[in-house]
Design an enzyme around this catalytic site. Sequence first.
Site, PDB file in Angstrom:
ATOM      1  N   GLU A  91       0.823  -1.208   0.000  1.00 17.64           N
ATOM      2  CA  GLU A  91       0.000   0.000   0.000  1.00 17.64           C
ATOM      3  C   GLU A  91       0.855   1.255   0.000  1.00 17.64           C
ATOM      4  O   GLU A  91       1.927   1.291   0.587  1.00 17.64           O
ATOM      5  CB  GLU A  91      -0.852   0.035   1.269  1.00 17.64           C
ATOM      6  CG  GLU A  91      -1.841  -1.081   1.318  1.00 17.64           C
ATOM      7  CD  GLU A  91      -2.675  -1.014   2.589  1.00 17.64           C
ATOM      8  OE1 GLU A  91      -3.259  -2.033   2.937  1.00 17.64           O
ATOM      9  OE2 GLU A  91      -2.719   0.046   3.225  1.00 17.64           O
ATOM     10  N   CYS A 104       3.493   8.292   1.227  1.00 19.47           N
ATOM     11  CA  CYS A 104       3.841   7.357   2.290  1.00 19.47           C
ATOM     12  C   CYS A 104       4.089   5.999   1.629  1.00 19.47           C
ATOM     13  O   CYS A 104       3.167   5.407   1.069  1.00 19.47           O
ATOM     14  CB  CYS A 104       2.677   7.286   3.270  1.00 19.47           C
ATOM     15  SG  CYS A 104       2.886   6.062   4.562  1.00 19.47           S
ATOM     16  N   CYS A 111       5.102  -7.176   7.934  1.00 21.30           N
ATOM     17  CA  CYS A 111       6.095  -6.737   8.925  1.00 21.30           C
ATOM     18  C   CYS A 111       6.253  -7.826   9.976  1.00 21.30           C
ATOM     19  O   CYS A 111       5.298  -8.490  10.333  1.00 21.30           O
ATOM     20  CB  CYS A 111       5.615  -5.441   9.579  1.00 21.30           C
ATOM     21  SG  CYS A 111       6.801  -4.745  10.742  1.00 21.30           S
ATOM     22  N   CYS A 115       3.355  -5.307  16.162  1.00 14.11           N
ATOM     23  CA  CYS A 115       2.728  -4.348  17.085  1.00 14.11           C
ATOM     24  C   CYS A 115       1.216  -4.617  17.109  1.00 14.11           C
ATOM     25  O   CYS A 115       0.602  -4.822  16.059  1.00 14.11           O
ATOM     26  CB  CYS A 115       3.006  -2.911  16.638  1.00 14.11           C
ATOM     27  SG  CYS A 115       4.773  -2.569  16.514  1.00 14.11           S
ATOM     28  N   CYS A 118      -1.481  -2.481  15.020  1.00 16.41           N
ATOM     29  CA  CYS A 118      -1.162  -2.188  13.620  1.00 16.41           C
ATOM     30  C   CYS A 118      -1.710  -3.264  12.674  1.00 16.41           C
ATOM     31  O   CYS A 118      -1.486  -4.457  12.879  1.00 16.41           O
ATOM     32  CB  CYS A 118       0.359  -2.086  13.478  1.00 16.41           C
ATOM     33  SG  CYS A 118       0.911  -1.919  11.771  1.00 16.41           S
ATOM     34  N   GLY A 158       5.644  -2.222   6.785  1.00 19.42           N
ATOM     35  CA  GLY A 158       7.001  -2.699   7.009  1.00 19.42           C
ATOM     36  C   GLY A 158       7.837  -1.836   7.923  1.00 19.42           C
ATOM     37  O   GLY A 158       7.502  -0.685   8.205  1.00 19.42           O
ATOM     38  N   GLU A 159       8.942  -2.420   8.379  1.00 17.43           N
ATOM     39  CA  GLU A 159       9.870  -1.720   9.263  1.00 17.43           C
ATOM     40  C   GLU A 159      11.134  -1.394   8.449  1.00 17.43           C
ATOM     41  O   GLU A 159      11.923  -2.287   8.117  1.00 17.43           O
ATOM     42  CB  GLU A 159      10.190  -2.628  10.467  1.00 17.43           C
ATOM     43  CG  GLU A 159      11.351  -2.187  11.330  1.00 17.43           C
ATOM     44  CD  GLU A 159      11.318  -0.708  11.743  1.00 17.43           C
ATOM     45  OE1 GLU A 159      10.283  -0.226  12.216  1.00 17.43           O
ATOM     46  OE2 GLU A 159      12.349  -0.042  11.559  1.00 17.43           O
ATOM     47  N   SER A 190      10.531   6.290   9.482  1.00 21.11           N
ATOM     48  CA  SER A 190       9.897   5.924  10.755  1.00 21.11           C
ATOM     49  C   SER A 190      10.314   4.526  11.181  1.00 21.11           C
ATOM     50  O   SER A 190      10.339   3.598  10.368  1.00 21.11           O
ATOM     51  CB  SER A 190       8.374   5.989  10.573  1.00 21.11           C
ATOM     52  OG  SER A 190       7.721   5.634  11.753  1.00 21.11           O
ATOM     53  N   SER A 213       8.644   5.489  16.606  1.00 23.33           N
ATOM     54  CA  SER A 213       7.312   5.122  17.102  1.00 23.33           C
ATOM     55  C   SER A 213       7.450   4.675  18.547  1.00 23.33           C
ATOM     56  O   SER A 213       7.875   3.565  18.829  1.00 23.33           O
ATOM     57  CB  SER A 213       6.738   3.985  16.247  1.00 23.33           C
ATOM     58  OG  SER A 213       6.656   4.411  14.909  1.00 23.33           O
ATOM     59  N   LEU A 214       7.095   5.572  19.433  1.00 22.61           N
ATOM     60  CA  LEU A 214       7.320   5.312  20.856  1.00 22.61           C
ATOM     61  C   LEU A 214       6.065   4.702  21.488  1.00 22.61           C
ATOM     62  O   LEU A 214       6.113   3.622  22.066  1.00 22.61           O
ATOM     63  CB  LEU A 214       7.718   6.627  21.538  1.00 22.61           C
ATOM     64  CG  LEU A 214       8.364   6.539  22.895  1.00 22.61           C
ATOM     65  CD1 LEU A 214       9.601   5.663  22.886  1.00 22.61           C
ATOM     66  CD2 LEU A 214       8.726   7.946  23.393  1.00 22.61           C
ATOM     67  N   HIS A 215       4.975   5.407  21.427  1.00 19.51           N
ATOM     68  CA  HIS A 215       3.649   4.918  21.808  1.00 19.51           C
ATOM     69  C   HIS A 215       3.482   4.548  23.282  1.00 19.51           C
ATOM     70  O   HIS A 215       2.419   4.015  23.656  1.00 19.51           O
ATOM     71  CB  HIS A 215       3.216   3.723  20.940  1.00 19.51           C
ATOM     72  CG  HIS A 215       3.226   3.998  19.470  1.00 19.51           C
ATOM     73  ND1 HIS A 215       2.812   5.187  18.923  1.00 19.51           N
ATOM     74  CD2 HIS A 215       3.629   3.239  18.412  1.00 19.51           C
ATOM     75  CE1 HIS A 215       2.943   5.139  17.604  1.00 19.51           C
ATOM     76  NE2 HIS A 215       3.451   3.978  17.271  1.00 19.51           N
ATOM     77  N   ASN A 289      -5.868   4.703  15.172  1.00 25.96           N
ATOM     78  CA  ASN A 289      -6.859   4.256  14.201  1.00 25.96           C
ATOM     79  C   ASN A 289      -7.372   2.900  14.638  1.00 25.96           C
ATOM     80  O   ASN A 289      -6.576   1.993  14.846  1.00 25.96           O
ATOM     81  CB  ASN A 289      -6.164   4.045  12.856  1.00 25.96           C
ATOM     82  CG  ASN A 289      -6.418   5.171  11.911  1.00 25.96           C
ATOM     83  OD1 ASN A 289      -7.563   5.457  11.578  1.00 25.96           O
ATOM     84  ND2 ASN A 289      -5.348   5.821  11.495  1.00 25.96           N
ATOM     85  N   CYS A 332      -1.813   2.593   6.838  1.00 21.59           N
ATOM     86  CA  CYS A 332      -1.319   1.492   6.010  1.00 21.59           C
ATOM     87  C   CYS A 332      -1.544   0.111   6.608  1.00 21.59           C
ATOM     88  O   CYS A 332      -1.466  -0.078   7.799  1.00 21.59           O
ATOM     89  CB  CYS A 332       0.151   1.701   5.689  1.00 21.59           C
ATOM     90  SG  CYS A 332       0.309   2.618   4.151  1.00 21.59           S
TER      91      CYS A 332
HETATM   92  N1  SAH Z   1       7.415   0.211  10.998  1.00 23.99           N
HETATM   93  C1  SAH Z   1       7.608   1.599  11.112  1.00 23.99           C
HETATM   94  C2  SAH Z   1       6.975   2.387  10.007  1.00 23.99           C
HETATM   95  C3  SAH Z   1       5.644   1.934   9.530  1.00 23.99           C
HETATM   96  S1  SAH Z   1       4.309   2.160  10.646  1.00 23.99           S
HETATM   97  C4  SAH Z   1       7.158   2.105  12.459  1.00 23.99           C
HETATM   98  O1  SAH Z   1       6.532   1.353  13.181  1.00 23.99           O
HETATM   99  O2  SAH Z   1       7.484   3.224  12.787  1.00 23.99           O
HETATM  100  C5  SAH Z   1       4.031   3.922  10.505  1.00 23.99           C
HETATM  101  C6  SAH Z   1       3.432   4.558  11.745  1.00 23.99           C
HETATM  102  O3  SAH Z   1       2.061   4.189  11.893  1.00 23.99           O
HETATM  103  C7  SAH Z   1       4.128   4.148  13.025  1.00 23.99           C
HETATM  104  O4  SAH Z   1       4.326   5.271  13.856  1.00 23.99           O
HETATM  105  C8  SAH Z   1       3.121   3.208  13.626  1.00 23.99           C
HETATM  106  O5  SAH Z   1       3.324   3.046  14.989  1.00 23.99           O
HETATM  107  C9  SAH Z   1       1.820   3.874  13.251  1.00 23.99           C
HETATM  108  N2  SAH Z   1       0.628   3.044  13.358  1.00 23.99           N
HETATM  109  C10 SAH Z   1       0.475   1.752  13.048  1.00 23.99           C
HETATM  110  N3  SAH Z   1      -0.792   1.352  13.282  1.00 23.99           N
HETATM  111  C11 SAH Z   1      -1.453   2.436  13.744  1.00 23.99           C
HETATM  112  C12 SAH Z   1      -2.794   2.673  14.174  1.00 23.99           C
HETATM  113  N4  SAH Z   1      -3.700   1.694  14.182  1.00 23.99           N
HETATM  114  N5  SAH Z   1      -3.113   3.912  14.586  1.00 23.99           N
HETATM  115  C13 SAH Z   1      -2.206   4.920  14.585  1.00 23.99           C
HETATM  116  N6  SAH Z   1      -0.937   4.760  14.205  1.00 23.99           N
HETATM  117  C14 SAH Z   1      -0.553   3.527  13.792  1.00 23.99           C
HETATM  118 FE1  SF4 Z   2       5.583  -3.109  11.817  1.00 26.55          FE
HETATM  119 FE2  SF4 Z   2       5.521  -0.470  12.240  1.00 26.55          FE
HETATM  120 FE3  SF4 Z   2       3.252  -1.915  12.158  1.00 26.55          FE
HETATM  121 FE4  SF4 Z   2       4.901  -2.188  14.217  1.00 26.55          FE
HETATM  122  S1  SF4 Z   2       3.780  -0.315  13.648  1.00 26.55           S
HETATM  123  S2  SF4 Z   2       3.923  -3.867  13.104  1.00 26.55           S
HETATM  124  S3  SF4 Z   2       6.857  -1.965  13.244  1.00 26.55           S
HETATM  125  S4  SF4 Z   2       4.645  -1.591  10.509  1.00 26.55           S
END
Ligand code: SAH
Ligand code: SF4
Length: 345
Positions: A91, A104, A111, A115, A118, A158-159, A190, A213-215, A289, A332
Amino acid sequence: MKTDIKSLYYPELESFIVDSGFPKFRAKQIYGWLNKGVCEFEQMRNIPKNLIDFLNSSCYISVANIEKKLVSRYDKTVKYLFRLFDGEFVETVVMSYRHGYSICVSTQVGCKMGCTFCATGKSGFSRSLNSSEILAQIESAQKDLNVRISNIVLMGMGEPLDNFDNVIRFLKLVSSEDGLNIGMRHITLSTCGVVPKIYELAKYNFALTLSVSLHAPDNETRSKTMPINNVYPIEQLITACRDYFDTTGRRISFEYAMIDGVNDTDECAEKLSKLLKGLNCHVNLIPVNSVKGTGYKKSRLDRQRDFINILNKNSITATVRRTLGSDIDASCGQLKRNYTEKTGG
Ligand code: SAH
Ligand code: SF4
């Protein structure tokens, strides 16, 4: 194995052509065509038949073919599902801002990081993309929309740091003057926090923005949603970020998806402030999301407001990020997941 010709740097292409017995100037012509976005060697009009035959038998040109395209009714955000040469899907999202177009891109099919919030993490991992396949997403989108894209975020599926070499090659190719010429200052990478690779990336001293991506503000909370935290705990991650800033002088962005009842308390905001104290950074708060099957909900508006106020009071700059394309699953991983679930792919 055929050569992935679009992933080659120019000097590599030149050696390839010369070592195969063709004159050097042909390499320049081929490189020009590749940068014009041709998808077939036959379209290289000034290349003789014997060289085209040779290229066809020894090389391939990566593609990202449009399988599906969605346009948001609200803000013109466009989301593509691209089909790659082997039938895999990724995507890509194009967003239109006042200052131009931002894309993007995906760096892997799926991946490994898992997480829990995601959609990509939930659908498992197939393979990493070559640098040419990351480039192809930009070229296909530009061609389809007939616009020039000026900003790139590596925030799709992906990462990126788990596909390090291809991503570095992509960054060098996309920013080169004879390539798409999108400068590093217009690129954001990211990562979920692959600590050793953050140190490695710092050595390149690129002028890109590193987004982490700290969260969560502590190991207990972070490990619940991000398995990578069990490998590289939060203290190690923040130390790597401090080193990254010291080496590159580039301010770090932290992504913080606000999840109702999970990471959005006042205590979390205080802990986060302490964790980031003295680090030159910016925090992007994103109401999470909702992804089918996760059970997570976005934080309420008053929580978002209180959280940001605490950060600001502690001198941490933060903004709540606007969500674009909310009607087209612009986050994504969601489109692919819905598409492959429906088609059985
Ligand atoms: N793998 C990398 C980059 C792809 S994810 C990473 O994790 O940083 C891109 C961003 O989308 C990251 O900050 C990720 O934490 C965030 N993300 C993934 N799922 C999400 C969701 N459901 N709501 C909000 N942000 C999300
Ligand atoms: Fe992979 Fe980034 Fe999604 Fe985590 S947030 S599963 S690292 S794409």
